[in-house]
Design an enzyme around this catalytic site. Sequence first.
Site, PDB file in Angstrom:
ATOM      1  CD1 TRP A   1      -2.818  -1.619   0.367  1.00  0.00           C
ATOM      2  CD2 TRP A   1      -1.597  -2.407   2.056  1.00  0.00           C
ATOM      3  NE1 TRP A   1      -3.290  -2.866   0.653  1.00  0.00           N
ATOM      4  CE2 TRP A   1      -2.558  -3.376   1.698  1.00  0.00           C
ATOM      5  CE3 TRP A   1      -0.717  -2.701   3.106  1.00  0.00           C
ATOM      6  CZ2 TRP A   1      -2.669  -4.614   2.329  1.00  0.00           C
ATOM      7  CZ3 TRP A   1      -0.824  -3.938   3.740  1.00  0.00           C
ATOM      8  CH2 TRP A   1      -1.787  -4.858   3.346  1.00  0.00           C
ATOM      9  CG  HIS A   2       4.658   1.782   0.410  1.00  0.00           C
ATOM     10  ND1 HIS A   2       5.990   1.619   0.710  1.00  0.00           N
ATOM     11  CD2 HIS A   2       3.995   1.567   1.581  1.00  0.00           C
ATOM     12  CE1 HIS A   2       6.135   1.315   1.993  1.00  0.00           C
ATOM     13  NE2 HIS A   2       4.930   1.274   2.535  1.00  0.00           N
ATOM     14  CE1 TYR A   3      -1.528  -0.019  -3.938  1.00  0.00           C
ATOM     15  CE2 TYR A   3      -3.276   1.135  -2.780  1.00  0.00           C
ATOM     16  CZ  TYR A   3      -2.697  -0.041  -3.206  1.00  0.00           C
ATOM     17  OH  TYR A   3      -3.295  -1.245  -2.912  1.00  0.00           O
ATOM     18  CG  HIS A   4       4.489   6.342  -5.476  1.00  0.00           C
ATOM     19  ND1 HIS A   4       4.653   5.049  -5.017  1.00  0.00           N
ATOM     20  CD2 HIS A   4       5.460   6.528  -6.395  1.00  0.00           C
ATOM     21  CE1 HIS A   4       5.681   4.479  -5.619  1.00  0.00           C
ATOM     22  NE2 HIS A   4       6.187   5.356  -6.464  1.00  0.00           N
TER      23      HIS A   4
END
Length: 353
Positions: free
Chosen positions: A284-287
Site C-alpha cells: 500500500w505504497h501507492y504513488h
Amino acid sequence: MAALDCCNFSTVEGNKVVHSSDGSHQSSPTFWAGRPRPKAYGVIFQDANGLLHKAELAKNAMNEVILSAGAIGSPQLLMLSGVGPMAHLVAHGIKPVVLDHPMVGQGMGDNPMNAIFIPSPTPVEVSLIQVVGITKFDSYIEGASGTSRTTTSTSLSTQSITDFFKSINPLLNATIKAGLILQKVAGPVSRGHLELRNINPNDNPSVRFNYYQEPEDLEKCVEGIATIIKVINSKAFSKFKYPEATIHGLLDIIRSVPTNLRPRHVTSVLNLKQFCIDTVMTIWHYHGGCQVGRVVDKNYKVLGIDGLRVIDGSTFLKSPGTNAQATIMMLGRYMGQKILREREVFRKRNEET
C-alpha cells in the site's frame, strides 16, 4: 447533477466558503469555463445520506481548492471533473473537457513486496515490524513474528489474501509460533497508469502498476529474497525453523497463497525471478498519477488551471521504502504553513494599498 454542471450555471456573485466532503465520500472540483485559463471555484460533494451539495469559494484571489484524495482518488477525481487525457474523457462521455491533461493518471507506482513465511517449532515474540534492513541494492527487508499460521501449504491455498494477512497479524493471536520476513523494492523503475472504469466516483478506477516490468526491479527482488534465504539458513536463525523445513518448502507456502491474481508456476520455488513475479503483493505504497513537474508544479498547483492544487501521495515521483504516512503528513503541514504565509503576505499588501 454532474460535478461539472456548475460550469454551465455558475456566476461570480454569491460565492460561499468552500467545504470538503466527509472522508468516506467523494468530492469533485468545479471550474469556471470561458476563461483564458480555467479556474476552480468550488466542489460538489455527497454526504452520508447520498445528497449532493455544492460549496463555492468566497470571492478572494487567494482562495483555492485543494485536492487530497490520495494516489488513487486524486487522479480519478480530476478526470471525473474534466481534467485528464482528452480521448479517455471523451470515451467516457465526460463533458465538458475542462483541460486536456495527458499526464493525469500516468506514472502510477507501488513498492512491490514479496515475503517468506517461516513456521517455528518454538514460541516467538509477538512483534510488529520494528526494524528495517536497508540494503545497498535498494531492497528494504523487514520482519514480523508471533503469527498464527503454523499449518501446511495445503490449508493455506484455500485462504483469501485478506484472511491470510489477518492470520499473520501479531495483534490477533499471542500464542502462535511463526514469523514472516519480507523484502520491498524502494523506488521501483516500473510504472503504470490509472484509468476510469466508469463515471461513478464511488467506484474504484482501473490501476495497473506493472510490477517488475523493468528488469532492474526484478533483480532487486531476487537479491532481497536471496538475502532473506541467507538469514533463514544461518546458524543464529536455526532455532526458529523446523529442522526438516527446506527453502523450497517455505517458498511453496507463499506460492500457494493467493497474494494476487497472477498464475502460479510450480517451478517458481526453483527460480527466484519467477517467484518474485508470481507472489508479488502490495504493501500500500501507492504513488503517482498527479506527479510534480507533470501534473502539478513545484508549489503543487495544477498546471494549466488556476485555483487548484493537489497535495498528497499522488504527486510523488518516488515513495519512501518504509511507511509513507509520515512523509505525506510532513508534506501536508509544510504546504499548509506555506499557503498560510502566502495569504498573510497578500493580506498585508492589500491593506497597504
